[in-house]
Write a protein that holds these residues in place. Structure first.
Motif, mmCIF file in Angstrom:
data_model
loop_
_atom_site.group_PDB
_atom_site.id
_atom_site.type_symbol
_atom_site.label_atom_id
_atom_site.label_comp_id
_atom_site.label_asym_id
_atom_site.label_seq_id
_atom_site.Cartn_x
_atom_site.Cartn_y
_atom_site.Cartn_z
ATOM 1 N N GLU A 32 9.148 38.727 85.377
ATOM 2 C CA GLU A 32 8.759 38.629 83.970
ATOM 3 C C GLU A 32 9.362 37.387 83.327
ATOM 4 O O GLU A 32 9.735 37.413 82.158
ATOM 5 C CB GLU A 32 9.209 39.888 83.212
ATOM 6 C CG GLU A 32 8.381 41.110 83.506
ATOM 7 C CD GLU A 32 6.995 41.036 82.870
ATOM 8 O OE1 GLU A 32 6.897 40.638 81.703
ATOM 9 O OE2 GLU A 32 6.021 41.376 83.554
ATOM 10 N N THR A 33 9.480 36.316 84.073
ATOM 11 C CA THR A 33 10.040 35.091 83.534
ATOM 12 C C THR A 33 8.957 34.276 82.845
ATOM 13 O O THR A 33 7.762 34.406 83.154
ATOM 14 C CB THR A 33 10.675 34.245 84.651
ATOM 15 O OG1 THR A 33 9.652 33.875 85.579
ATOM 16 C CG2 THR A 33 11.758 35.036 85.371
ATOM 17 N N TRP B 242 2.886 37.930 75.589
ATOM 18 C CA TRP B 242 4.197 38.031 74.952
ATOM 19 C C TRP B 242 4.091 37.899 73.438
ATOM 20 O O TRP B 242 4.909 38.443 72.710
ATOM 21 C CB TRP B 242 5.121 36.932 75.490
ATOM 22 C CG TRP B 242 5.732 37.239 76.816
ATOM 23 C CD1 TRP B 242 5.383 38.223 77.681
ATOM 24 C CD2 TRP B 242 6.827 36.545 77.427
ATOM 25 N NE1 TRP B 242 6.172 38.192 78.802
ATOM 26 C CE2 TRP B 242 7.064 37.164 78.665
ATOM 27 C CE3 TRP B 242 7.601 35.465 77.055
ATOM 28 C CZ2 TRP B 242 8.071 36.745 79.528
ATOM 29 C CZ3 TRP B 242 8.601 35.033 77.925
ATOM 30 C CH2 TRP B 242 8.840 35.664 79.142
ATOM 31 N N CYS C 52 12.043 40.319 75.563
ATOM 32 C CA CYS C 52 12.953 39.718 76.542
ATOM 33 C C CYS C 52 14.374 40.250 76.390
ATOM 34 O O CYS C 52 15.098 40.400 77.382
ATOM 35 C CB CYS C 52 12.929 38.203 76.415
ATOM 36 S SG CYS C 52 11.384 37.440 76.977
ATOM 37 N N ARG D 92 14.465 43.673 78.023
ATOM 38 C CA ARG D 92 14.411 43.502 79.463
ATOM 39 C C ARG D 92 15.746 42.972 80.000
ATOM 40 O O ARG D 92 16.229 43.408 81.042
ATOM 41 C CB ARG D 92 13.281 42.542 79.833
ATOM 42 C CG ARG D 92 12.934 42.548 81.328
ATOM 43 C CD ARG D 92 12.078 41.347 81.687
ATOM 44 N NE ARG D 92 12.833 40.123 81.638
ATOM 45 C CZ ARG D 92 12.465 39.034 80.977
ATOM 46 N NH1 ARG D 92 11.347 39.032 80.282
ATOM 47 N NH2 ARG D 92 13.201 37.948 80.996
ATOM 48 N N LEU E 251 18.183 32.861 79.359
ATOM 49 C CA LEU E 251 17.012 32.794 78.485
ATOM 50 C C LEU E 251 16.707 31.358 78.080
ATOM 51 O O LEU E 251 15.548 30.919 78.116
ATOM 52 C CB LEU E 251 17.252 33.641 77.235
ATOM 53 C CG LEU E 251 16.154 33.597 76.171
ATOM 54 C CD1 LEU E 251 14.870 34.217 76.709
ATOM 55 C CD2 LEU E 251 16.603 34.305 74.901
#
Length: 272
Positions: free
Chosen positions: A88-89, A102, A113, A116, A169
């Protein structure tokens, strides 16, 4: 933007990484193998270095050095293996174009994010606790010198996890401005391994290097919590380290919000 009506159910994202790992169970065995191998090599290394003398080196005796390396391996390897396990990057999503989802979900991309990432941290923490229990049972990991050490190690660890998420991130979000973030990922991964004390304890480096690295956010992810656990840094000396880690969390958090806003305005998907 529409109201975030899905927020009460957002906690389900905590289980995204554990479910992905369970779906590919051989990956769990690989992670365990990597950790065990690294721990085994570190134990051999430290025992060989201390074989000729039991005198402490830079304030660390053999038991502390082994404990440090075992915990640093659990902190570093476990988290690195977990990151991106769910695919899920931003890099992967931009490549296939699904990153647009997103920004159209009821839950904002930033919160998505964050949830997650919290799941990744919790899962990595399970690996840490399991490895810690096995290490103590096998006599490789020493218990903390006092309950006061535990009391300061826990917040230091939590701050370190926040910093690991924020650093990862920011690196991931560079995908909105680059064709690939592979180079940035490699560079930051090397900096994380070296400057956090995950490869070699920072106490063994020259003073100028130790002082410089000690004030960077990387040190707060591994060196600080493990040094507090082993007693290399006493609870009374912990407050400057915790305060500095907290300031880095705030600074990187504000930077992350800024980057998110800019990323939302600049979306490049396969050149389109």
């Amino acid at each position: 933007m529409t109201p975030d009506h899905s927020a009460p159910r957002a906690y389900r994202l905590l289980f995204l990484v554990p479910r992905a790992e369970w779906a590919y169970r051989p990956r769990i065995a690989v992670t365990a193998f990597v950790i065990v191998t690294q721990v085994f090599l570190y134990v051999l290394l430290w025992r060989a270095l201390y074989a000729s003398s039991d005198a402490p080196v830079v304030g660390l005796d053999e038991r502390q050095a082994v404990t440090y390396s075992v915990l640093a391996t659990l902190l570093g390897t476990g988290r690195v293996v977990m990151e991106g396990a769910s695919q899920e990057t931003a890099q992967s999503k931009i490549r296939d174009g699904s990153v647009v989802f997103w920004f159209v979900r009821p839950l904002s991309a930033r919160r998505y994010c964050a949830w997650r990432g919290a799941g990744e941290s919790l899962y990595a923490t399970l690996w840490l606790l399991a490895g810690l229990a096995v290490g103590v049972a096998c006599g490789l990991v020493a218990l903390p010198p006092s309950w006061a050490a535990v009391a300061v190690t826990v917040p230091a660890y939590l701050l370190g996890q926040v910093l690991l998420y924020q650093i990862g991130l920011l690196v991931d979000l560079t995908s909105f401005w680059t064709v690939t973030s592979f180079g940035v990922n490699r560079l930051v991964a090397f900096a994380q391994l070296l400057l956090s004390g995950g490869l070699v304890p920072l106490w063994f480096f020259p003073g100028w290097f130790r002082e410089t690295a000690g004030h960077l956010p990387f040190a707060a992810t591994v060196n600080v919590p493990v040094s507090l656990y082993t007693g290399r840094v006493t609870p009374g000396e912990s407050w400057p380290y915790l305060a500095e880690a907290g300031l880095w969390c705030v600074a990187l958090g504000l930077l992350g919000r800024l980057v998110w806003r800019r990323a939302a305005r600049r979306l490049l998907v396969l050149g389109g």
